[in-house]
Design a protein around this motif. Sequence first.
Motif, mmCIF file in Angstrom:
data_model
loop_
_atom_site.group_PDB
_atom_site.id
_atom_site.type_symbol
_atom_site.label_atom_id
_atom_site.label_comp_id
_atom_site.label_asym_id
_atom_site.label_seq_id
_atom_site.Cartn_x
_atom_site.Cartn_y
_atom_site.Cartn_z
ATOM 1 N N ILE A 252 17.682 87.892 -27.498
ATOM 2 C CA ILE A 252 17.182 88.012 -28.857
ATOM 3 C C ILE A 252 16.069 89.056 -29.304
ATOM 4 C CG2 ILE A 252 15.451 86.310 -28.691
ATOM 5 C CD1 ILE A 252 16.400 84.862 -31.173
ATOM 6 N N THR B 172 24.546 86.922 -34.982
ATOM 7 C CA THR B 172 24.809 86.500 -33.584
ATOM 8 C C THR B 172 26.239 86.965 -33.086
ATOM 9 O OG1 THR B 172 23.515 84.473 -34.353
ATOM 10 C CG2 THR B 172 25.027 84.299 -32.326
ATOM 11 N N VAL C 119 21.137 88.099 -32.237
ATOM 12 C CA VAL C 119 20.971 87.037 -31.310
ATOM 13 C C VAL C 119 22.459 87.322 -30.370
ATOM 14 C CG1 VAL C 119 21.251 84.484 -30.905
ATOM 15 C CG2 VAL C 119 19.996 85.464 -32.854
#
Length: 111
Positions: free
Chosen positions: A101, A44, A90
């Motif tokens: 995503i 992420t 992400v």
Amino acid sequence: ENLARDFLKKRNYRILETNYRCPHGEIDIIAKHKDFLVFVEVRTKTNLEFGSPAESITPLKKEHLRATAYHYQQTHDNLPPLWRIDFVAVEINQQGKLAHIELIENAVGDE
């Protein structure tokens, strides 16, 4: 990781375990998808200044993922013989919302 889990479930991944740890490292998500046992690394990022989430996986991290995947297979029974390592990248925007995503299947080969 919750975003990644939901994303994978919508793609018919059956989550078996999360945050698996062993002496070799950690794997964020372990799942079954079709005939495969899938080890998933979730990355992420909130800022792409230093590259995309997928670009943040170093060769050393890939080596640790492979070693952890082997360890899991050696210590668990009744697993599919086919396996792979996927990435879920992400990207979160400045407001804290999901911007993008992406699933990258078979992102780490058996090198």
